[in-house]
Design a protein around this motif. Sequence first.
Motif, PDB file in Angstrom:
ATOM      1  N   LEU A  85      -2.938   9.988   1.348  1.00 10.75           N
ATOM      2  CA  LEU A  85      -2.960   9.874   2.804  1.00 10.75           C
ATOM      3  C   LEU A  85      -2.555   8.459   3.193  1.00 10.75           C
ATOM      4  O   LEU A  85      -3.211   7.490   2.815  1.00 10.75           O
ATOM      5  CB  LEU A  85      -4.376  10.172   3.329  1.00 10.75           C
ATOM      6  CG  LEU A  85      -5.027  11.466   2.841  1.00 10.75           C
ATOM      7  CD1 LEU A  85      -6.491  11.537   3.257  1.00 10.75           C
ATOM      8  CD2 LEU A  85      -4.254  12.667   3.391  1.00 10.75           C
ATOM      9  N   ASP A  86      -1.439   8.342   3.915  1.00 10.18           N
ATOM     10  CA  ASP A  86      -0.950   7.011   4.295  1.00 10.18           C
ATOM     11  C   ASP A  86      -1.181   6.777   5.790  1.00 10.18           C
ATOM     12  O   ASP A  86      -0.344   7.123   6.618  1.00 10.18           O
ATOM     13  CB  ASP A  86       0.541   6.875   3.944  1.00 10.18           C
ATOM     14  CG  ASP A  86       1.022   5.435   4.078  1.00 10.18           C
ATOM     15  OD1 ASP A  86       0.312   4.616   4.705  1.00 10.18           O
ATOM     16  OD2 ASP A  86       2.119   5.123   3.556  1.00 10.18           O
ATOM     17  N   GLU A  87      -2.332   6.215   6.112  1.00 12.48           N
ATOM     18  CA  GLU A  87      -2.718   5.933   7.496  1.00 12.48           C
ATOM     19  C   GLU A  87      -2.525   7.150   8.387  1.00 12.48           C
ATOM     20  O   GLU A  87      -1.972   7.058   9.480  1.00 12.48           O
ATOM     21  CB  GLU A  87      -1.918   4.744   8.045  1.00 12.48           C
ATOM     22  CG  GLU A  87      -2.092   3.491   7.191  1.00 12.48           C
ATOM     23  CD  GLU A  87      -1.917   2.202   7.979  1.00 12.48           C
ATOM     24  OE1 GLU A  87      -2.501   2.101   9.066  1.00 12.48           O
ATOM     25  OE2 GLU A  87      -1.196   1.316   7.504  1.00 12.48           O
ATOM     26  N   HIS A  88      -3.004   8.296   7.921  1.00 12.24           N
ATOM     27  CA  HIS A  88      -2.690   9.557   8.603  1.00 12.24           C
ATOM     28  C   HIS A  88      -3.380   9.710   9.958  1.00 12.24           C
ATOM     29  O   HIS A  88      -3.091  10.658  10.678  1.00 12.24           O
ATOM     30  CB  HIS A  88      -2.977  10.755   7.695  1.00 12.24           C
ATOM     31  CG  HIS A  88      -4.434  11.013   7.433  1.00 12.24           C
ATOM     32  ND1 HIS A  88      -5.280  10.059   6.920  1.00 12.24           N
ATOM     33  CD2 HIS A  88      -5.191  12.121   7.616  1.00 12.24           C
ATOM     34  CE1 HIS A  88      -6.492  10.580   6.796  1.00 12.24           C
ATOM     35  NE2 HIS A  88      -6.465  11.827   7.213  1.00 12.24           N
ATOM     36  N   LYS A  94       0.830  -1.215   0.000  1.00 13.14           N
ATOM     37  CA  LYS A  94       0.000   0.000   0.000  1.00 13.14           C
ATOM     38  C   LYS A  94       0.867   1.269   0.000  1.00 13.14           C
ATOM     39  O   LYS A  94       0.693   2.154  -0.832  1.00 13.14           O
ATOM     40  CB  LYS A  94      -0.945   0.004   1.225  1.00 13.14           C
ATOM     41  CG  LYS A  94      -1.807  -1.255   1.344  1.00 13.14           C
ATOM     42  CD  LYS A  94      -2.738  -1.222   2.545  1.00 13.14           C
ATOM     43  CE  LYS A  94      -2.043  -1.159   3.912  1.00 13.14           C
ATOM     44  NZ  LYS A  94      -1.234  -2.350   4.242  1.00 13.14           N
ATOM     45  N   SER A  95       1.791   1.335   0.966  1.00 15.31           N
ATOM     46  CA  SER A  95       2.658   2.518   1.028  1.00 15.31           C
ATOM     47  C   SER A  95       3.557   2.588  -0.204  1.00 15.31           C
ATOM     48  O   SER A  95       3.818   3.684  -0.730  1.00 15.31           O
ATOM     49  CB  SER A  95       3.532   2.483   2.286  1.00 15.31           C
ATOM     50  OG  SER A  95       2.732   2.549   3.442  1.00 15.31           O
ATOM     51  N   THR A  96       4.015   1.434  -0.672  1.00 18.81           N
ATOM     52  CA  THR A  96       4.868   1.411  -1.861  1.00 18.81           C
ATOM     53  C   THR A  96       4.132   1.995  -3.062  1.00 18.81           C
ATOM     54  O   THR A  96       4.713   2.752  -3.848  1.00 18.81           O
ATOM     55  CB  THR A  96       5.346  -0.026  -2.158  1.00 18.81           C
ATOM     56  OG1 THR A  96       6.028  -0.520  -1.008  1.00 18.81           O
ATOM     57  CG2 THR A  96       6.269  -0.074  -3.360  1.00 18.81           C
TER      58      THR A  96
END
Length: 261
Positions: free
Chosen positions: A169-172, A45-47
Amino acid sequence: MLKIDHISKVFNKGTVNEKQALYDISLNVAKGDFISIIGSNGAGKSTLLNAISGVFPVDEGSIVLDGIDITDMAEHKRSTMIGRLFQDPMKGSAPSMSIEDNLYLASGNNGWFAKITAKDKKEFRERLSLLNMGLEDRMKNPVGLLSGGQRQALTLLMATYHIPKLLLLDEHTAALDPATAEKVLDITKKVVSENNITCLMITHNMQSALELGNRTIMMNDGRIIYDVSGEERTHTTVADLLNLFKEKAGENLTNDRMLLS
Ligand SMILES: Nc1ncnc2c1ncn2[C@@H]1O[C@H](COP(=O)(O)OP(=O)(O)O)[C@@H](O)[C@H]1O
Ligand SMILES: [Mg+2]
């Protein structure tokens, strides 16, 4: 608006630590889409978001944002079009600088001789008051004094000061307590919808993955394994998502952040 075509990413190629994090991912995002992304730890996901924002080059495929091929564009250049928020509230704003100085930077007025005017301050005050966190009365405070939730809200304001073509938005909200997380999520919803921002949001919270936005994507092992929107999505429950994950991934969906919340 965003067209991702067959991108792949392998980390540490040719070493014992070689890891393929993305396998031939294609994704078409329409203007104004608000997509939530869920998946287990290490799903990529982050990648995927890092590939879009240019943290590293992809090995294959192309990424086109609003008609511009950004596949080989430097990260700092993409950042003028792409706003980002991370899990860590410490990222995204400068702790020793005041709230107004941070907003001044975000507004783009950061030349040598630039000076905050009364008009700027009025603008900052108005924008801050939309957050409903009392920050408009603390504009001279260093950002380092703010709580995690206040800081994420400020970072969101900064990332959308000039409306980006894309917001990532990465698990913000993952590092915030549940009540604060909900508040920041509400602000996110408001800012994104009022400005019709195209947004990709990674979340560990299955409920908000279904409630927020108009489309939900599930990832596992570097692939998109489920993509739901429209009528089908309105009937999808958290239990359905968990069952679907088990069916498609062959194991239960586990994510340490899910277990923490
Ligand atoms: N910069 C990197 N260098 C090496 N491996 C990485 C890097 N970033 C991510 N990975 C690996 O790629 C996989 C996907 O990671 P990531 O995208 O962070 O997963 P998620 O965000 O879905 O939890 C994991 O196995 C992770 O260890
Ligand atoms: Mg991640």
